[in-house]
Design a protein around this motif. Structure first.
Motif, PDB file in Angstrom:
ATOM      1  N   MET A  91       0.855  -1.201   0.000  1.00 43.68           N
ATOM      2  CA  MET A  91       0.000   0.000   0.000  1.00 43.68           C
ATOM      3  C   MET A  91       0.883   1.241   0.000  1.00 43.68           C
ATOM      4  N   THR A  92       0.606   2.191  -0.881  1.00 40.09           N
ATOM      5  CA  THR A  92       1.341   3.442  -0.907  1.00 40.09           C
ATOM      6  C   THR A  92       0.813   4.378   0.163  1.00 40.09           C
ATOM      7  N   SER A  93       1.533   5.509   0.375  1.00 42.04           N
ATOM      8  CA  SER A  93       1.141   6.455   1.413  1.00 42.04           C
ATOM      9  C   SER A  93      -0.190   7.114   1.074  1.00 42.04           C
ATOM     10  N   VAL A  94      -0.956   7.405   2.103  1.00 38.81           N
ATOM     11  CA  VAL A  94      -2.258   8.051   1.947  1.00 38.81           C
ATOM     12  C   VAL A  94      -2.139   9.487   2.428  1.00 38.81           C
ATOM     13  N   GLU A  95      -2.631  10.422   1.640  1.00 41.80           N
ATOM     14  CA  GLU A  95      -2.557  11.827   1.996  1.00 41.80           C
ATOM     15  C   GLU A  95      -3.764  12.227   2.843  1.00 41.80           C
ATOM     16  N   LEU A  96      -3.508  13.163   3.764  1.00 42.23           N
ATOM     17  CA  LEU A  96      -4.572  13.630   4.645  1.00 42.23           C
ATOM     18  C   LEU A  96      -5.708  14.260   3.839  1.00 42.23           C
ATOM     19  N   ARG A  97      -5.379  14.977   2.798  1.00 41.96           N
ATOM     20  CA  ARG A  97      -6.433  15.633   2.001  1.00 41.96           C
ATOM     21  C   ARG A  97      -7.360  14.605   1.362  1.00 41.96           C
ATOM     22  N   GLN A  98      -6.822  13.439   1.005  1.00 43.92           N
ATOM     23  CA  GLN A  98      -7.669  12.402   0.436  1.00 43.92           C
ATOM     24  C   GLN A  98      -8.666  11.881   1.459  1.00 43.92           C
ATOM     25  N   LEU A  99      -8.234  11.806   2.717  1.00 47.94           N
ATOM     26  CA  LEU A  99      -9.153  11.386   3.773  1.00 47.94           C
ATOM     27  C   LEU A  99     -10.238  12.431   3.979  1.00 47.94           C
ATOM     28  N   ARG A 100      -9.886  13.692   3.833  1.00 48.27           N
ATOM     29  CA  ARG A 100     -10.896  14.755   3.930  1.00 48.27           C
ATOM     30  C   ARG A 100     -11.899  14.631   2.781  1.00 48.27           C
ATOM     31  N   TYR A 101     -11.415  14.296   1.604  1.00 51.75           N
ATOM     32  CA  TYR A 101     -12.313  14.096   0.471  1.00 51.75           C
ATOM     33  C   TYR A 101     -13.286  12.950   0.769  1.00 51.75           C
TER      34      TYR A 101
END
Length: 312
Positions: free
Chosen positions: A1-11
């Motif tokens: 699994m690649t890194s997950v960005e915080l902004r994607q979680l907000r989306y």
């Protein structure tokens, strides 16, 4: 699994709350196709389907519903961390030094950025820049040359500029001089003590060389304050005022006129140590520089010395 960005979680949270990509995109100030692509990227990175989609609706998948509370808690913790970091950054005062000029709205500009302590010691530009370099100050408002910036490992941003004026006596007929005065018709004062006014001496020497203004050395420190006015009264030429002087109303018998041919400017920078990465320091500098244009310093009839940071 690649890194997950915080902004994607907000989306993910926004779409989970709206269950409509269009409305969520409007709330997030992004486009619908961009948001849809970000959700697909997040699902790929997590290796799980978060939403069930068809042409008419969007709903949380079982996995998305299970992850929703954890994602919400993670985003809330991130927001809390940012808030705490901001409070911590503002808890230690940023020490600000200056020469004689500060933005008139200094408090309004910096109050949301950091707790500011304006140092009571007023000193010439080169001295305040040196205090930043040695750690006595965090930020200084001063004039600084390109070479000094590199030599002392400082950063700088433009926050203001003063148009230079010359002071002269009233005309003998009792009237006042009108309009500007060519720099070549003026005198510019230099300290014989080259240490105490190093910044002004460097600036004034270049002004004389470039414009033809007459350089006059003064042994009595008569570049500022009352001694400067005495020099004006003795001079046959208008005398260029030093921007590091405290601006005060002129006494009767003297007038102030702007320099023309060229219009000369003295720039003010917010200066900080290049290796100082503290959030509060950078926030103060950003607040001081916010909304500052070129202030006329790059107009065709403007003059800056060759080693000024902002000369194009």
């Amino acid at each position: 699994m690649t890194s997950v960005e915080l902004r994607q979680l907000r989306y993910f949270l926004a779409v989970a709350e709206e269950l409509d990509i269009g409305r969520a995109a409007e709330h997030l100030l992004v486009t619908g196709p961009f948001l849809a692509q970000q959700l697909k990227t997040l699902e790929r990175d997590l290796d799980v389907r978060l939403f069930d989609r068809d042409r008419r609706s969007v709903s949380l998948s079982p996995a998305g519903a299970a992850l929703l509370p954890q994602v919400r808690a993670l985003v809330e913790r991130a927001d809390d961390l940012r808030l705490r970091a901001g409070r911590l950054a503002r808890s230690e005062p940023v020490r600000l030094g200056h020469v004689n000029w500060l933005p008139p709205d200094l408090t309004a500009r910096t109050s949301v950025a950091a707790q500011l302590h304006v140092d009571a010691r007023v000193a010439p530009s080169h001295a305040q820049a040196a205090r930043v370099a040695d750690g006595s100050l965090d930020v200084a408002v001063c004039w600084i040359r390109t070479g000094d910036l590199a030599r002392q490992d400082l950063g700088a941003r433009l926050i203001g500029a003063d148009r230079l004026h010359a002071v002269s006596r009233e005309r003998s007929d009792g009237g006042f001089e009108d309009g500007g005065i060519p720099a070549r018709d003026c005198a510019v004062l230099l300290y014989e003590d080259t240490v105490s006014r190093a910044s002004w001496n460097a600036f004034a020497r270049r002004l004389s060389e470039d414009t033809g203004a007459r350089a006059v050395r003064v042994p009595d420190g008569g570049v500022t304050d009352a001694a400067f006015l005495d020099q004006v009264r003795r001079s046959r030429r208008p005398v260029v005022g030093c921007p590091e002087d405290r601006t005060a109303p002129l006494p009767p018998g003297l007038v102030r006129r702007p320099l023309i041919a060229p219009k000369a400017y003295w720039t003010w920078s917010a200066v900080w140590r290049g290796d100082d990465g503290r959030t509060a320091v950078r926030a103060v500098v950003d607040a001081l520089a916010a909304g500052v244009g070129d202030l006329g310093i790059n107009a065709g009839d403007a003059w800056l010395p060759d080693d000024d940071l902002y000369k194009r």
